[in-house]
Design an enzyme around this catalytic site. Structure first.
Site, PDB file in Angstrom:
ATOM      1  N   ASP A 451       0.880  -1.151   0.000  1.00 26.51           N
ATOM      2  CA  ASP A 451       0.000   0.000   0.000  1.00 26.51           C
ATOM      3  C   ASP A 451       0.928   1.214   0.000  1.00 26.51           C
ATOM      4  O   ASP A 451       2.090   1.073   0.347  1.00 26.51           O
ATOM      5  CB  ASP A 451      -0.811  -0.081   1.293  1.00 26.51           C
ATOM      6  CG  ASP A 451      -1.643   1.150   1.511  1.00 26.51           C
ATOM      7  OD1 ASP A 451      -2.230   1.604   0.533  1.00 26.51           O
ATOM      8  OD2 ASP A 451      -1.695   1.649   2.644  1.00 26.51           O
ATOM      9  N   LYS A 610     -15.750  20.168  -0.416  1.00 27.32           N
ATOM     10  CA  LYS A 610     -14.341  19.909  -0.734  1.00 27.32           C
ATOM     11  C   LYS A 610     -14.235  18.455  -1.168  1.00 27.32           C
ATOM     12  O   LYS A 610     -14.938  17.584  -0.641  1.00 27.32           O
ATOM     13  CB  LYS A 610     -13.443  20.199   0.467  1.00 27.32           C
ATOM     14  CG  LYS A 610     -13.625  19.261   1.627  1.00 27.32           C
ATOM     15  CD  LYS A 610     -12.586  19.503   2.713  1.00 27.32           C
ATOM     16  CE  LYS A 610     -12.654  18.388   3.727  1.00 27.32           C
ATOM     17  NZ  LYS A 610     -12.201  18.708   5.043  1.00 27.32           N
ATOM     18  N   ARG A 643      -0.661  15.606  -1.981  1.00 29.55           N
ATOM     19  CA  ARG A 643      -2.053  15.138  -2.115  1.00 29.55           C
ATOM     20  C   ARG A 643      -2.948  16.362  -2.229  1.00 29.55           C
ATOM     21  O   ARG A 643      -2.850  17.265  -1.404  1.00 29.55           O
ATOM     22  CB  ARG A 643      -2.451  14.322  -0.892  1.00 29.55           C
ATOM     23  CG  ARG A 643      -1.542  13.161  -0.624  1.00 29.55           C
ATOM     24  CD  ARG A 643      -1.709  12.665   0.794  1.00 29.55           C
ATOM     25  NE  ARG A 643      -3.029  12.147   1.050  1.00 29.55           N
ATOM     26  CZ  ARG A 643      -3.319  10.848   1.054  1.00 29.55           C
ATOM     27  NH1 ARG A 643      -2.381   9.973   0.810  1.00 29.55           N
ATOM     28  NH2 ARG A 643      -4.527  10.427   1.304  1.00 29.55           N
ATOM     29  N   THR A 723      -2.432   1.690  -4.851  1.00 24.94           N
ATOM     30  CA  THR A 723      -2.776   2.873  -4.061  1.00 24.94           C
ATOM     31  C   THR A 723      -4.062   3.508  -4.556  1.00 24.94           C
ATOM     32  O   THR A 723      -4.470   3.290  -5.695  1.00 24.94           O
ATOM     33  CB  THR A 723      -1.628   3.905  -4.121  1.00 24.94           C
ATOM     34  OG1 THR A 723      -2.087   5.116  -3.568  1.00 24.94           O
ATOM     35  CG2 THR A 723      -1.202   4.149  -5.545  1.00 24.94           C
ATOM     36  N   ARG A 828      -5.669   4.401  -8.012  1.00 26.53           N
ATOM     37  CA  ARG A 828      -7.127   4.477  -7.933  1.00 26.53           C
ATOM     38  C   ARG A 828      -7.753   3.091  -7.784  1.00 26.53           C
ATOM     39  O   ARG A 828      -8.717   2.783  -8.476  1.00 26.53           O
ATOM     40  CB  ARG A 828      -7.699   5.120  -9.202  1.00 26.53           C
ATOM     41  CG  ARG A 828      -7.271   6.548  -9.437  1.00 26.53           C
ATOM     42  CD  ARG A 828      -8.052   7.468  -8.565  1.00 26.53           C
ATOM     43  NE  ARG A 828      -7.828   8.870  -8.927  1.00 26.53           N
ATOM     44  CZ  ARG A 828      -7.817   9.843  -8.023  1.00 26.53           C
ATOM     45  NH1 ARG A 828      -7.967   9.563  -6.764  1.00 26.53           N
ATOM     46  NH2 ARG A 828      -7.641  11.086  -8.394  1.00 26.53           N
ATOM     47  N   ASN A 857      -8.163  -0.452   4.995  1.00 29.54           N
ATOM     48  CA  ASN A 857      -8.419  -0.693   3.569  1.00 29.54           C
ATOM     49  C   ASN A 857      -7.453  -1.723   2.992  1.00 29.54           C
ATOM     50  O   ASN A 857      -7.573  -2.100   1.844  1.00 29.54           O
ATOM     51  CB  ASN A 857      -8.350   0.615   2.770  1.00 29.54           C
ATOM     52  CG  ASN A 857      -7.068   1.354   3.028  1.00 29.54           C
ATOM     53  OD1 ASN A 857      -6.357   1.063   3.985  1.00 29.54           O
ATOM     54  ND2 ASN A 857      -6.738   2.288   2.182  1.00 29.54           N
ATOM     55  N   ASP A 858      -6.469  -2.181   3.783  1.00 31.95           N
ATOM     56  CA  ASP A 858      -5.539  -3.190   3.255  1.00 31.95           C
ATOM     57  C   ASP A 858      -5.833  -4.576   3.798  1.00 31.95           C
ATOM     58  O   ASP A 858      -5.158  -5.533   3.445  1.00 31.95           O
ATOM     59  CB  ASP A 858      -4.093  -2.839   3.640  1.00 31.95           C
ATOM     60  CG  ASP A 858      -3.744  -1.432   3.230  1.00 31.95           C
ATOM     61  OD1 ASP A 858      -4.102  -1.068   2.100  1.00 31.95           O
ATOM     62  OD2 ASP A 858      -3.140  -0.706   4.023  1.00 31.95           O
TER      63      ASP A 858
END
Length: 1210
Positions: A451, A610, A643, A723, A828, A857-858
């Site tokens: 990741d 945002k 980012r 990622t 993405r 998320n991993d």
């Protein structure tokens, strides 16, 4: 439930998530979505979920407040067994243990006998009890089997007792429950569904509870979710306004009689849908109203709630899912080899049985002195002899093999835990091997899936740059001194910013855009604020959010407090309270969040939004200004690996808001697909936005990442980065962490698709190649020489191959192509796709894969790969909980693989090769002996020797080689990554090695039998007696065998310690000690039938002639091995054998002054690190535990030393 989730690692589960058991989880692994954090904008914490189809049964869970009898009604009973019925509402007591006092022995034995080897030995034991065929007494199998089963059983018992203790502690915790109209103290296990519970500050929450009211204004209740996901920041939960207003007193709570209808218990921590019916009104319930079991109440004096799910139905208990049970390649090989040996055993036994049949017909039946009084015919005797030989030769399948392997793995895991060079002092986290069954697989890794955020980078965000109304700030052009924040008493002192001009600009209050920009940052977020001793402390759901709100605070827009529907900020020097009409929350599909606010005096309504540039740009108004300039700025930021987030606003008229608000309320009340309905409503208002600007946040790389990646690449390990970031950011991070280098040819998604479609077209034109594919290797995709790298964005090729077999060819093509590249970056990608990438490579390449990640998320990816590594970093413990190995920094990965993994693999291989050898050498002596004993399944040694051979006489030295052996030390292992290659190719243990061990064993057993046989053939002792009896012969062969085996292991040991030496000499000493005891007259008198070799040893070993025989036998067994080893080392040395040259070379290098050269900077590495570490430092940081570090030379900070190329060309 303290430490509930620890359970996952103990229970071994099925090989994959089982869909029937989890109807809600949309074929994700159990807790992939274990956290619902607002997530960072670019690495969404959860995969997009197709909404769960709602059948009427989805809302089948009914809870009545303060009515225990209601839940016992017959309609809520479910059948358990035949006609026993039980309430479908589980009690609040939990049970994580496996055994109780009665079931321990039967269950544990059953679990152990599921192992083929153990079952095989049980069958042998039964055969040995049958007197007809018993050739060896039963204790020869019973003793080893009992030791083996006993050791494992004790380990399981200790684990289980710990679970019992934990369950007891948890079930007996106290809490206050409303019974008979007043609150009484009750134990957790007595709480039932529908009870009203009162919780105080710092209490653990006993079940999944609907928050009714709290002592805070607006029924806010803060909880810490560390038990669920390891995140220490506070989350806030809100009660419904109506319950909060009417349910504060004990009396009101006792009269509360609402009926709750909600979804059935499931394991999704991030969603809850329900309805409350109370006084004929309907109220929607969602996750924000629920306090989940395992959380802790914080910053809230007391709160009241209604129990919805208890005990085993709670979300955290549903998530203690079974982990996938992982096995190593060597495990599989070992099992196949045991089957091979078993087949050999059957063949040999059958051959000898046939031999016995013929022998009995020709000789046995005719010799009067062999008459045994049984009238059995030859073929029946042959049949008995077959079983007899199965028993005699059973030691070819070694029972202690599995136990020794477990012990070795346990030891290796401890070495990983104890390694000081993988200990991270700042956070006080050592490395942790959470599974003990996978160590040698670490030496065979071919692909690493990593990741990016928090794994390669630190996940500590800093606000670096921004662009407001088309103008970029903070490009360090105006001044080099950091901004002085003394004018702002609320400023966060740790915040650094270089651009003084922007600060002055904002303070002048002339620029409306700049004011709006920071006002937006201070309003549009979900950060919680705490006031600690007059200091504001922000608790953010993701580091990005924290960084943005802190930036706004320093620029004079200070977020002070929030309630359910207001936000108070301090704009420059006056406090303003805004009413928050709606909060449109972030999720991984929307990739944006908005807030609709109104200002009290003039009532103007404005929406702030945002989000990621891709989604914002689609929704901008046609007349929005600064689109192009902002886009250029965004590209610049992305190139510097920052980012980015876009900010925009929109004014809304009161009528428009009214109409929208009604739709919003309806959507909140839908029971089915509520999320999808809300998303549609949000879409309707988030359009025609006006762009204000964009922010750029820096996420720093962790220390030592570039060096680690370069090292691993030299060891021929392919690294893929998966990622959620966008392509440009990912590519630049790729360059800065030296995953991509300047000499690589980079291919992007577009030309990949083109190449794949060309390949498919060619295949269509010549259809017969599909069948020939197996024979002819596919031609490579990249024909030009040089290294290739692949960068792809999200992907259609990533969808599950399970659904259709039709598209498996494009998938194979894709995997083939990607595997030709040195590095692959997928941007993405969702968590589900991360896991799919891993399983594609596992499926089509049959390669050993490792995933490394740090966040929820991993989890899916970590569970899918052969080995999962969790980084205990910023994002909580979710990844660590489901991992096999955990440590604090990415750079420790090189040590884990190149040192521990490599050593474990080499040790395990050496151990297995030798183990098979010593058992063949020992067992096959019976085979040669059978030719001289009429194939009558007579044993060649004494029974007790057979029993103790694998337990005491030959096990310790091998075990120690398996634990301690190293071919080269850790410093050289890291310095010469090429040493890792044998593990990837699996060259140290495979069928070839197995058959070499087999033939080596056959050779040694031949010598051990036939040299003493020849020596005994025509002998005369000193005293005129022939020592040529069977018992003396057994003693001589046994002694030769013990010497040979223990000296052979000494030849194979490449790293001697005191313990090894002691073990070899000790084994030989133990052998003689025990043998003289067993052969003594005293023990014979006590057990005359069991100990029959009285005085054999002392008698035989008195004869010097027999000692000479032993020396000759041992010498001839070992000479060929010594010669072969010598030739191998001189003529075909392996990479590891060159270690002496390596060490010399290293010493030479230290003497010469190194060539220094100014660091060449290319465009790509414009992303400079705060300090670039020198190479000499790197060499000495891999220092061995035994050596002092080398002195560091050279001015490291001013000039960068260029790495030598020596590591590649060994």
């Amino acid at each position: 439930g303290a430490k509930m989730s620890r359970r996952r690692t103990d229970s071994q589960g099925s090989l994959g998530p089982d869909d029937e058991a989890m109807p809600y989880s949309d074929d994700e692994t159990d807790d992939e979505l274990a956290v619902s954090s607002e997530g960072e904008p670019e690495a969404p914490p959860g995969a997009p979920h197709p909404p769960v189809e709602t059948r009427p049964s989805d809302m089948g869970w009914k809870v009545k407040a303060n009515d225990r009898a209601y839940h016992q009604l017959p309609e809520f009973q479910k059948k358990v067994f035949l006609c026993i019925k039980k309430s479908r509402y589980s009690g609040n007591a939990i049970k994580t243990y496996k055994y109780n006092a009665f079931t321990f022995l039967p269950l544990n034995l059953y679990e152990q006998l599921k192992r083929a080897a153990n079952l095989y030995f049980l069958a042998l034991l039964i055969l040995q009890i049958i007197p007809e065929i018993s050739t060896l007494p039963w204790y020869t199998t019973l003793i080893p089997l009992v030791v083996v089963l006993g050791v494992t059983a004790i380990k399981d018992l200790v684990d289980d007792l710990a679970r019992h203790r934990m369950d007891k502690e948890i079930n007996n915790r106290k809490s206050e429950v409303l019974l008979n109209g007043r609150f009484q103290e009750a134990k957790w296990r007595d709480i039932q569904v529908g009870d009203v519970v009162r919780m105080k500050k710092n209490d653990f929450i006993p079940a999944d509870i609907l928050l009714l009211s709290s002592s805070n204004p607006n029924s806010l209740c803060y909880v810490e979710t560390a038990e669920l996901d390891g995140e220490t920041n506070l989350k806030f939960k809100m009660g419904l306004r109506v319950t909060d207003e009417r349910l504060q007193e004990e009396r009101q709570l006792a009269e509360f009689n609402a009926l709750i209808e909600c979804e059935e218990p499931n394991n999704r921590l991030d969603k809850f849908l329900g309805m409350m019916l109370w006084n004929r009104e309907q109220y929607p319930l969602e996750l924000d109203n629920m306090l989940l079991r395992g959380c802790k109440v914080r910053n809230t004096e007391e709160c009241h709630g209604l129990v919805i799910f208890a005990g085993a139905d709670t979300k955290i208990m549903r998530n203690g899912g079974k982990t996938r049970f992982k096995r190593t390649k060597i495990d599989e090989l070992m099992n196949y080899m045991v089957y091979t040996i078993f087949a050999l055993l059957l063949l040999v036994a059958a051959g000898l049985a046939i031999g016995h049949t013929y022998w009995y017909e020709d000789i046995g039946s005719k010799a009067w002195y062999l008459y045994d009084g049984k009238d059995q015919d030859a073929s029946y005797r042959g049949f008995l002899s077959f079983w007899g030989y199965i028993i005699v030769l059973n030691t070819m399948v070694p029972i202690s093999l599995y136990v020794s392997v477990e012990v070795i793995r346990l030891g290796q895991s401890k070495f990983i835990n104890w390694d000081l060079q993988m200990y991270f002092a700042e956070k006080d986290t050592p490395a942790k091997a959470r599974t003990t069954t996978l160590n040698e697989q670490l030496g065979q890794i071919e692909y690493i899936f990593s990741d990016k955020t928090g794994t390669l980078t630190q996940n500590i965000m800093a606000f670096k740059k921004c662009t407001i109304a088309g103008r970029s700030y903070a490009n360090y052009s105006h001044s080099r001194s950091p901004v002085d924040w003394s004018w702002n008493r609320y400023a966060d002192k740790k915040f650094q910013f270089m651009d003084n001009y922007l600060v002055a600009h904002v303070r002048s209050k002339k620029d409306r855009d700049a004011m709006e920009f920071f006002k937006l940052l201070s309003l549009c977020h979900t950060v919680m604020v705490e006031n600690k001793d007059g200091e504001l402390v922000y608790q953010a759901a993701s580091p990005d959010e924290g960084a943005l709100v802190t930036a706004a605070r320093n620029f004079g827009f200070v977020f002070l407090s929030r309630t359910q529907d207001t936000i108070t900020i301090r704009e420059m020097d006056q406090e303003t309270t805004y009413e928050m009409l709606a909060l449109l929350d972030f999720n991984s599909d929307r990739k944006r969040m908005s807030i609709i606010r109104t200002n009290f005096p003039d009532g103007r309504i404005r929406l702030y939004c945002k989000g990621a540039d891709t989604v914002i740009y689609e929704r901008l108004a046609p007349n929005s200004r600064h689109k192009e300039t902002t886009q250029t700025a965004l590209d610049v930021f992305a190139n510097e690996t920052l980012r980015t987030l876009c900010l925009c606003y929109k004014d809304i008229s009161a009528q428009e808001y009214e109409a929208w608000s009604r739709k919003h309320k309806d959507a909140q009340l839908t029971l089915s697909n509520r999320d999808a309905a809300l998303d549609r409503v949000y879409e309707q208002i988030e359009n025609n936005l006006m762009l204000i600007g964009a922010t750029a946040i820096e996420d720093k790389l962790q220390d030592g990442v570039p060096e680690t990646i370069a090292k691993l690449a030299k060891a021929d390990i392919k690294i893929w980065v998966l990622t959620g970031d966008k392509k440009e950011t990912a590519e630049n991070i790729g360059y800065s962490c030296s995953l991509l280098t300047d000499d690589m040819q980079i291919h992007y998604g577009e030309d990949v698709n083109e190449k794949l479609s060309i390949r498919q077209a060619n295949r269509r034109n010549e259809p017969q190649t599909v069948y020939r594919r197996k024979k002819k290797p596919a031609e490579p995709f990249f024909t030009q020489p040089g290294k290739n790298a692949l960068i792809i964005t999200g992907g259609c090729w990533l969808h599950d191959g399970k659904r259709s077999e039709m598209n498996s060819l494009p998938q194979i093509d894709f995997v083939d192509m990607a595997c030709e590249c040195e590095a692959v970056i997928c941007c993405r990608v969702t968590p589900k796709q991360k896991a799919n990438v891993v399983s594609l490579v596992k499926k089509y390449k049959k390669a050993v894969t490792l995933s490394i990640g740090d966040g929820a998320n991993d989890v899916n990816m970590i569970k899918t790969a052969d080995i999962g590594v969790g980084i205990s970093g910023q994002e909580g413990m979710q990844a660590v909980m489901s991992s096999d190995y955990a440590f604090a920094q990415f750079r420790y990965l090189q040590r884990l693989l190149l040192v521990h993994g490599r050593w474990s693999y080499i040790r395990m291989c050496k151990f297995l090769r030798f183990f098979f050898f010593k058992n063949f050498a020992f067992t096959l002596v019976h085979f040669w002996y059978s030719f001289f004993s009429g194939y009558s399944s007579q044993v060649a040694y004494e029974d007790w020797f057979i029993t103790l051979y694998n337990l005491c006489y030959s096990s310790l030295p091998v075990l120690l080689v398996g634990l301690l052996d190293q071919d080269v030390n850790d410093r050289l292992s890291l310095k010469f990554p090429k040493l890792y290659l044998p593990g990837q190719q699996g060259t140290l243990f495979n069928y070839k090695n197995f058959f070499i061990s087999l033939f080596h064993g056959i050779f040694v057993s031949l010598i051990i039998f036939f040299i003493p046989y020849g020596a005994f053939l025509q002998t005369m002792g000193q005293d005129g007696e022939a020592p040529s009896d069977y018992q003396s012969f057994a003693v001589v062969t046994a002694s030769s065998l013990i010497f040979t085996v223990n000296l052979q292991i000494s030849l194979d040991t490449s790293y001697w310690t005191f313990v090894n030496c002691f073990a070899v000499l000790g084994s030989i000493a133990i052998y003689f000690g025990i043998m003289f005891d067993i052969h003594s007259a005293g023990i014979h008198v006590i057990f005359p039938s069991i100990f029959t070799f009285t005085g054999a040893a002392s008698n035989a070993l008195r004869q010097p002639y027999l000692w000479l025989t032993i020396i000759l036998t041992v010498g001839i067994s070992l000479l060929p091995v010594i010669c072969i080893q010598f030739l191998h080392k001189t003529i075909w040395p392996s990479v590891g054998d060159k270690k002496y040259e390596m060490e010399l070379e290293e010493k030479e290098k230290k003497k010469q002054p190194s060539a220094f050269q100014r660091g060449r900077r290319s465009r790509r590495s414009a992303y400079a690190f705060s300090h670039s570490r020198g190479y000499a430092d790197l060499i000495s940081s891999g220092r061995s535990i035994r050596r002092r570090p080398a002195a560091r030379g050279g001015p490291q900070d001013s000039i960068r030393e260029v790495p030598h190329r020596e590591a590649e060309n060994i």
